[in-house]
Structures are given as C-alpha cells and as structure tokens.
Design a protein around this motif. Structure first.
Motif, short mmCIF file in Angstrom:
data_model
loop_
_atom_site.label_atom_id
_atom_site.label_comp_id
_atom_site.label_asym_id
_atom_site.label_seq_id
_atom_site.Cartn_x
_atom_site.Cartn_y
_atom_site.Cartn_z
N SER A 221 -1.32 7.91 5.50
CA SER A 221 -1.77 8.26 4.52
C SER A 221 -2.19 6.90 4.15
O SER A 221 -1.08 7.42 3.16
CB SER A 221 -2.84 9.17 5.03
OG SER A 221 -2.78 9.91 3.24
N THR B 70 -9.55 6.94 11.26
CA THR B 70 -9.55 6.89 9.28
C THR B 70 -10.38 7.55 9.12
O THR B 70 -11.28 8.21 9.54
CB THR B 70 -10.75 5.24 9.53
OG1 THR B 70 -11.62 5.57 10.42
CG2 THR B 70 -9.43 3.90 10.06
N VAL C 135 -4.68 4.99 1.03
CA VAL C 135 -6.33 4.97 0.70
C VAL C 135 -6.28 3.54 -0.05
O VAL C 135 -5.66 3.59 -0.92
CB VAL C 135 -6.48 6.04 -0.17
CG1 VAL C 135 -8.29 5.77 -0.79
CG2 VAL C 135 -6.13 7.36 -0.01
N THR C 136 -7.02 2.84 0.42
CA THR C 136 -7.33 1.40 0.54
C THR C 136 -8.96 1.39 -0.05
O THR C 136 -9.66 1.85 0.35
CB THR C 136 -6.86 0.60 1.23
OG1 THR C 136 -7.29 -1.03 0.32
CG2 THR C 136 -7.91 0.71 2.34
N HIS D 120 -14.08 7.68 2.96
CA HIS D 120 -14.99 8.76 1.86
C HIS D 120 -16.27 7.62 1.04
O HIS D 120 -16.39 8.10 0.51
CB HIS D 120 -13.42 8.40 0.65
CG HIS D 120 -12.48 9.00 1.45
ND1 HIS D 120 -12.12 10.52 1.72
CD2 HIS D 120 -11.33 8.68 1.66
CE1 HIS D 120 -11.07 11.22 1.85
NE2 HIS D 120 -10.37 9.80 2.29
N CYS E 134 -4.97 7.11 8.52
CA CYS E 134 -4.23 8.03 9.14
C CYS E 134 -3.21 7.75 9.77
O CYS E 134 -4.15 7.37 11.11
CB CYS E 134 -4.79 9.44 8.91
SG CYS E 134 -5.85 9.68 7.29
N THR F 293 -11.68 4.04 2.52
CA THR F 293 -11.17 4.72 3.77
C THR F 293 -9.49 5.03 3.25
O THR F 293 -8.98 4.04 2.47
CB THR F 293 -11.08 3.17 4.32
OG1 THR F 293 -11.97 2.47 3.95
CG2 THR F 293 -10.80 2.92 5.38
N GLU F 294 -9.84 5.78 4.65
CA GLU F 294 -8.24 6.10 4.14
C GLU F 294 -7.84 6.12 5.55
O GLU F 294 -8.04 6.79 6.66
CB GLU F 294 -8.00 7.57 3.62
CG GLU F 294 -6.96 8.69 4.00
CD GLU F 294 -6.83 9.73 2.99
OE1 GLU F 294 -5.16 10.44 3.28
OE2 GLU F 294 -7.04 10.57 2.99
N HIS G 255 0.65 -1.25 0.03
CA HIS G 255 0.36 0.14 -0.05
C HIS G 255 0.81 0.61 0.07
O HIS G 255 1.86 1.43 0.95
CB HIS G 255 -0.97 0.47 0.76
CG HIS G 255 -1.82 -0.94 1.53
ND1 HIS G 255 -1.82 -2.61 2.29
CD2 HIS G 255 -2.84 -1.92 0.99
CE1 HIS G 255 -2.63 -3.54 1.94
NE2 HIS G 255 -3.39 -2.72 1.29
#
Length: 263
Positions: free
Chosen positions: A205, A239, A207-208, A242, A259, A256-257, A117
């Motif tokens: 961060s 998190t 983003v996945t 989004h 952080c 989902t991000e 990631h």
C-alpha cells in the motif's frame, strides 16, 4: 615460542587484538609470565589464529567463535545457517540498489518524476462491509455509487460506519467495474443481510495526499516497486479513503491509501 610482537607479525593480528582475544578466552598465550606479564605463543597456535580470522572474516561475532572452535559439528550447522543469513542480506541489498538506481534515474528526468511513493507491505484483517457494485463509463461516476450505497443505510446506523473503500475489479472491456464499500459492525448483520466479509490478506500500500489526479503516478510507482521486489498482483486493486470529498472540501486535504493484494 613466540613473543606477542613476533606472533602478531606472523598472524597479522595486532598485539591489542591478541590481548582482547586473551580476555575472551578465544586465543590465550601458552605462557604468561607473572613477573613481567610477557606473553608467549606456540607454533601450533598459528593455525588456531587462522581459524579465528577465517570465521571473523565472514562476520561471525568473536563471542560465538570460541564455542564453534570447540565443537566441529556445531560449527558446520552454524555456518550453514550463517550462509542463509548472508544470502538473504545480499538479496535485500541488491533490491535496495535496484530501487536506488530507479530513484536516481527518475531524479535526472524531471522534478515531478523524482517524487516517489514509499510502499508498505502488511496483512489486513477481514472486514464486515456493505457494498454497492456497478459498471460505469468514467471514474467520475464513483460518487453516484456512493450515493446509491448510502441510500440503503438507515440514518441511525450512520455513526457506526467506519472505513470507506472502493474496489476496481479487473475487466477487459472499456467499462469500469467499481464496487464501493463501507465497514459496519457485525451486530448489524440481521439488518443488512447483503453485508459480507472483505478479506484483503497481504497487500502493498501507498498512502498519498492531495488531488486524485496524482493517482496514475502512484500506480506507476507501485507497479515498479512490485517488479523490483519480486511481487505479483493477487487480486483487484482497491483504495481506502481516509479523507475524501465526503469529509473535506479542499482536495489537498484528501488522504487516499492505494492497496494492491500481492503474492
């Protein structure tokens, strides 16, 4: 006096480059005959050629070398700055090699483990948020916290809501301490006196997309990235949702991000 071919052999600078140096006013022949264009260099110019090669070999552009040769004080300052630049670039390359080793090691273990990631660092601005915090026994109970948060929000204010987030507060016990939050305009401050500012600062961060079952893998990659890049956590993980079960029915559409506040 040396012809250009002789001077080339003595200095290991090709005739083509010597002509280029001439055009740049970096190393001009002592004599250039107008009738045939022959170039002649003096023995003293061998040392000048050596100084040029020395500076060129450490990565200094030719156009800057001419200025440095004529100014010893400026040359000293420039070399100090150039050393710092090279040291920074070297450190960055070492980090890239370490990360490459990690990726190659993961690739040899399994196809699933090879999925990494990419991590981004950025500064997040302060946000005005409404929150609800509670200790729960399972992460699956986070949905109940969202229900309690939204129960206290007026229907007419729902269109003004923005980013949905959850902070996972550190706790030594087995109980999970979760704070859900959503951003609201500051103009609603008088309506919601418990609203507060959330100040993430510098974060790393990822983003996945997809199911939340991938989160342990995301956190594993994040912790390894922090280790390789010399960062340490500087706050509670949070998190940003989004898209989530609240907006999407299929879990493959969740975005989902994750952080990590860092320093």
């Amino acid at each position: 006096m040396f012809k250009i071919s002789e001077f080339s052999e003595l200095t290991n600078i090709s005739p083509r480059m010597l002509r280029h140096y001439d055009k740049l006013n970096l190393l001009k022949p002592k004599i250039t005959k107008k009738d045939n264009g022959y170039r002649y260099y003096t023995p003293e110019q061998i040392n000048q050629a050596n100084r040029i090669l020395s500076l060129k070999n450490v990565g200094i552009p030719l156009k800057e070398i001419a200025m440095l040769l004529d100014n010893p004080v400026e040359q000293t300052n420039y070399l100090t700055t150039h050393r710092k630049k090279l040291e920074t670039e070297l450190a960055e390359k070492k980090l890239q090699l370490a990360y490459l080793d990690w990726l190659e090691e993961k690739k040899t273990t399994s196809t699933i483990a090879a999925v990494n990631h990419p991590v981004e660092t950025k500064n997040m601005n302060d946000m005005f948020v409404l929150t609800y915090r509670e200790k729960v026994a399972s992460y699956y109970q986070e949905e109940q916290l969202w229900q309690k948060l939204f129960a206290g929000i007026r229907t007419e204010d729902l269109p003004a809501l923005s980013r949905s987030m959850a902070i996972f507060h550190n706790d030594s016990s087995e109980i999970i301490d979760i704070e859900v939050m959503i951003t609201i305009p500051e103009k609603l401050k008088t309506i919601y006196p418990t609203a507060k500012f959330f100040s993430p600062g510098l974060i790393a961060s990822v983003v996945t997309s997809g199911a939340y079952s991938t989160m342990p893998k995301v956190h594993e990659d994040m912790r390894e990235w922090l280790r390789l890049n010399g960062y340490v956590p500087a706050g509670d993980i949070f998190t940003i949702y989004h898209s989530s079960p609240a907006t999407k029915e299929r879990e493959e559409l969740y975005i989902t991000e994750v952080c990590y506040p860092i320093k």
